[in-house]
Design a protein around this motif. Structure first.
Motif, mmCIF file in Angstrom:
data_model
loop_
_atom_site.group_PDB
_atom_site.id
_atom_site.type_symbol
_atom_site.label_atom_id
_atom_site.label_comp_id
_atom_site.label_asym_id
_atom_site.label_seq_id
_atom_site.Cartn_x
_atom_site.Cartn_y
_atom_site.Cartn_z
ATOM 1 N N PHE A 77 0.813 -1.214 0.000
ATOM 2 C CA PHE A 77 0.000 0.000 0.000
ATOM 3 C C PHE A 77 0.847 1.264 0.000
ATOM 4 C CE2 PHE A 77 -1.472 -3.292 2.954
ATOM 5 C CZ PHE A 77 -2.447 -3.867 2.159
ATOM 6 N N GLY A 78 1.869 1.289 0.848
ATOM 7 C CA GLY A 78 2.735 2.453 0.894
ATOM 8 C C GLY A 78 3.469 2.654 -0.412
ATOM 9 N N ASP A 79 3.914 1.549 -1.017
ATOM 10 C CA ASP A 79 4.629 1.638 -2.290
ATOM 11 C C ASP A 79 3.718 2.139 -3.400
ATOM 12 O OD1 ASP A 79 7.111 0.963 -3.885
ATOM 13 O OD2 ASP A 79 5.628 -0.269 -4.929
ATOM 14 N N TYR A 80 2.476 1.660 -3.440
ATOM 15 C CA TYR A 80 1.547 2.099 -4.482
ATOM 16 C C TYR A 80 1.196 3.575 -4.327
ATOM 17 C CZ TYR A 80 1.052 -2.982 -4.639
ATOM 18 O OH TYR A 80 1.302 -4.335 -4.689
ATOM 19 N N ALA A 81 0.969 4.000 -3.077
ATOM 20 C CA ALA A 81 0.679 5.417 -2.833
ATOM 21 C C ALA A 81 1.888 6.274 -3.201
ATOM 22 C CB ALA A 81 0.297 5.637 -1.369
ATOM 23 N N HIS A 82 3.081 5.782 -2.901
ATOM 24 C CA HIS A 82 4.323 6.505 -3.228
ATOM 25 C C HIS A 82 4.464 6.662 -4.739
ATOM 26 C CE1 HIS A 82 8.679 6.987 -3.948
ATOM 27 N NE2 HIS A 82 8.714 7.552 -2.756
ATOM 28 N N PHE A 84 2.048 6.322 -7.225
ATOM 29 C CA PHE A 84 0.960 6.858 -8.043
ATOM 30 C C PHE A 84 0.180 8.007 -7.405
ATOM 31 C CE2 PHE A 84 1.547 2.425 -9.433
ATOM 32 C CZ PHE A 84 1.967 2.682 -10.734
ATOM 33 N N ILE A 85 0.422 8.304 -6.137
ATOM 34 C CA ILE A 85 -0.211 9.488 -5.538
ATOM 35 C C ILE A 85 0.859 10.543 -5.287
ATOM 36 C CG2 ILE A 85 -1.640 10.374 -3.665
ATOM 37 C CD1 ILE A 85 -2.778 7.555 -3.308
ATOM 38 N N SER A 86 1.754 10.281 -4.340
ATOM 39 C CA SER A 86 2.898 11.163 -4.083
ATOM 40 C C SER A 86 3.779 10.499 -3.041
ATOM 41 C CB SER A 86 2.442 12.537 -3.584
ATOM 42 O OG SER A 86 1.942 12.444 -2.269
ATOM 43 N N PRO A 87 5.071 10.843 -2.980
ATOM 44 C CA PRO A 87 5.938 10.272 -1.950
ATOM 45 C C PRO A 87 5.444 10.564 -0.534
ATOM 46 C CG PRO A 87 7.269 11.262 -3.676
ATOM 47 C CD PRO A 87 5.842 11.634 -3.961
ATOM 48 N N SER A 88 4.897 11.755 -0.306
ATOM 49 C CA SER A 88 4.390 12.078 1.034
ATOM 50 C C SER A 88 3.176 11.215 1.372
ATOM 51 C CB SER A 88 4.030 13.561 1.126
ATOM 52 O OG SER A 88 3.044 13.905 0.166
ATOM 53 N N ALA A 89 2.317 10.952 0.390
ATOM 54 C CA ALA A 89 1.166 10.074 0.617
ATOM 55 C C ALA A 89 1.634 8.661 0.929
ATOM 56 C CB ALA A 89 0.249 10.072 -0.595
ATOM 57 N N GLY A 90 2.663 8.199 0.221
ATOM 58 C CA GLY A 90 3.211 6.885 0.497
ATOM 59 C C GLY A 90 3.758 6.788 1.905
ATOM 60 N N TYR A 91 4.471 7.815 2.328
ATOM 61 C CA TYR A 91 5.009 7.866 3.692
ATOM 62 C C TYR A 91 3.883 7.776 4.719
ATOM 63 C CZ TYR A 91 7.754 9.745 7.650
ATOM 64 O OH TYR A 91 8.378 9.931 8.857
ATOM 65 N N LEU A 92 2.836 8.537 4.489
ATOM 66 C CA LEU A 92 1.691 8.544 5.400
ATOM 67 C C LEU A 92 1.016 7.181 5.453
ATOM 68 C CD1 LEU A 92 -0.282 10.085 7.231
ATOM 69 C CD2 LEU A 92 -1.534 10.775 5.161
ATOM 70 N N VAL A 93 0.831 6.550 4.303
ATOM 71 C CA VAL A 93 0.151 5.246 4.250
ATOM 72 C C VAL A 93 0.986 4.178 4.946
ATOM 73 C CG1 VAL A 93 -0.580 3.396 2.692
ATOM 74 C CG2 VAL A 93 -1.223 5.765 2.213
ATOM 75 N N PHE A 94 2.308 4.203 4.722
ATOM 76 C CA PHE A 94 3.168 3.256 5.434
ATOM 77 C C PHE A 94 2.941 3.343 6.938
ATOM 78 C CE2 PHE A 94 6.273 2.964 1.775
ATOM 79 C CZ PHE A 94 6.274 1.583 1.698
ATOM 80 N N TRP A 95 2.956 4.562 7.492
ATOM 81 C CA TRP A 95 2.832 4.742 8.930
ATOM 82 C C TRP A 95 1.423 4.430 9.436
ATOM 83 C CZ3 TRP A 95 6.596 4.319 11.987
ATOM 84 C CH2 TRP A 95 7.854 4.866 11.729
ATOM 85 N N LEU A 96 0.400 4.780 8.650
ATOM 86 C CA LEU A 96 -0.973 4.490 9.055
ATOM 87 C C LEU A 96 -1.206 2.986 9.169
ATOM 88 C CD1 LEU A 96 -2.963 7.106 6.933
ATOM 89 C CD2 LEU A 96 -2.823 7.044 9.428
#
Length: 462
Positions: A77-82, A84-96
């Motif tokens: 999930f974090g990788d996909y958000a990173h 195709f959404i943004s690196p900051s979104a990926g960072y947030l998803v990883f932590w969530l």
């Protein structure tokens, strides 16, 4: 991939993927949380909530199927958000996603300790916590295949238990229909009293408040999106696992709720006692309480097993994206991210400590925060899949060449996003859950500030 190249070992099979999905989802949300849902929303309201949640989780998993079969990455999930959404979104998803599981793992261990006291009340809870935490850590520390086989076995026991419950329950339903007719058999669904007459004794808003709790019950199905990164031939295994798992989960969950709602009166549904025990006692099944206590312990251990596995991979994913120190991105010769695993286990034990030394409301709010976090992760999957599809076609590729194609795009993604948002908004009407909403927002802000600091000043790795 070879472990000596600091890579994961692709040692999982399709049967492991399917059982991992079962193991993650069939936990306390189903075996205990359904009682609270029945008490809040009533029989019909709970059934509607489960049907709505089934549609939501189905849409999310369809989107995850396309992403994970094309990009079978452990970061998921974090990788996909990173990407195709943004690196900051990926960072947030990883932590969530990490937050969701480390809190859950700690709570599962303490719950197992309380359940064991039913049989051995003189043994202190800490003994069971240390014992079972060591076992689960052992499953995860040796090889990924050891985790997979342990999860397969634990999940298989739960599947057998629920299958037996469905056979007994529907058998009794047919018997009551023959003996008493339709109206008396399903009398629980309609309320008649001087104060209220209808299907929703606490109002339709109680159904919306319950949808979020039911979504939590399905949480864990998405763990296969993490496990696919360590699976043999993921392009073939993932589509099979997605299709098989979704229909089985919906049948098991909705089927169980139909039986519970039919036979367990709303006022008898307890938030402290499994509704499965209540129904089995109505059926005069011998040793029902002991059997369900054992199943609950297995369910908790299975959830902790999947949770520790997934949380360690999220820490590894952050380090792999150079958003944490590189030591957390190391994978040993057995293909295990040991440092990430140890960190996740330590934080889970800290979450466990808060149950003893903090007010009960604190840990309850932490659990609620983790639940809202999961909804945000699910939303990110839908957005990432939609943007992936646009990117894929822009490269001149054909949809026919995808290992797994999500149907009804973009409708299925819109459905998933709306479903998650509605469940969170519905929960806002429950005053007790509002603090969790605010807590989740605060956690997201902290993550984004941390992302800014870490990427600009701290972990500038080459």
């Amino acid at each position: 991939m070879q472990p000596n190249n600091n890579r994961f070992v692709r040692d999982l099979k399709t049967r492991h993927l399917m059982m991992i999905a079962f193991g993650g989802a069939m936990g306390t949300g189903l075996f205990v949380g359904t009682g609270e849902s029945l008490h809040t929303a009533g029989p019909l309201g709970t059934l509607i909530a489960y049907c709505v949640a089934s549609v939501i989780v189905y849409s999310i998993m369809l989107s995850l199927g396309e992403l994970s079969s094309y990009f079978p990455d452990t970061g998921s999930f974090g990788d996909y958000a990173h990407r195709f959404i943004s690196p900051s979104a990926g960072y947030l998803v990883f932590w969530l996603y990490w937050l969701n599981w480390v809190v859950a793992v700690g709570v599962e261990f303490i719950a197992v300790g309380f359940l064991m006291q039913k049989w051995l009340p003189n043994v202190h809870i800490w003994v069971w916590v240390v014992c079972f935490a060591s076992i689960i850590f052992g499953f995860n520390v040796y090889r990924v295949k050891a985790f997979a086989e342990s999860e397969f076995t634990l999940s298989l026991i739960k599947v057998i238990a629920v299958s037996v419950f469905l056979i007994i329950g529907f058998g009794m339903m047919i018997y009551h229909l023959y003996l008493n007719g339709f109206a008396l058999t399903f009398a629980n669904f309609y309320f008649q009293s001087p104060e209220y007459m209808g299907f929703f004794p606490n109002g339709i808003q109680a159904v919306f408040m319950t949808i979020l709790a039911v979504n939590f019950a399905f949480t864990g199905t998405e763990v296969i999106g993490v496990a696919v990164g360590e699976t043999k031939d993921p392009a073939k295994a993932m589509p099979v696992a997605i299709n098989a798992t979704l229909w089985r989960l919906i049948i098991f969950f909705v089927g169980s709720v139909v039986i519970l709602a039919t036979f367990l009166p709303m006022n008898d549904a307890s938030i402290t006692k499994s509704p499965f025990v209540g129904v089995l006692e109505i059926f005069n099944v011998p040793f029902a309480a002991d059997v369900m206590n054992a199943v609950l312990i297995i369910a908790l251990l299975s959830t902790a097993n999947s949770g520790l596995y997934a949380s360690a991979r999220m820490i590894w994913g952050l380090a792999e994206k150079k958003m944490l120190p590189s030591l957390f991105g190391k994978v040993n010769k057995r293909g295990i991210p040991m440092n990430a695993l140890i960190l996740s286990m330590i934080v889970s034990l800290i979450a466990l400590l808060s149950y003893f030394f903090a007010p009960k409301s604190v840990i309850n709010n932490l659990i609620a925060v983790s639940g809202f976090s999961m909804m945000l992760v699910w939303v990110s999957v839908s957005i990432a899949q939609y943007k992936f599809r646009k990117w894929y076609l822009a490269q001149g590729n054909r949809l026919e060449d995808l290992p797994y194609k999500t149907p009804f795009t973009p409708g299925i993604q819109i459905l998933g996003i709306i479903g998650c948002v509605v469940s969170m908004v519905g929960a806002y009407f429950d005053v007790a859950q509002r603090v969790a909403i605010y807590g989740t927002i605060i956690f997201c802000v902290i993550c984004l500030v941390s992302y800014y600091i870490s990427t600009r000043f701290v972990w500038k790795q080459t």
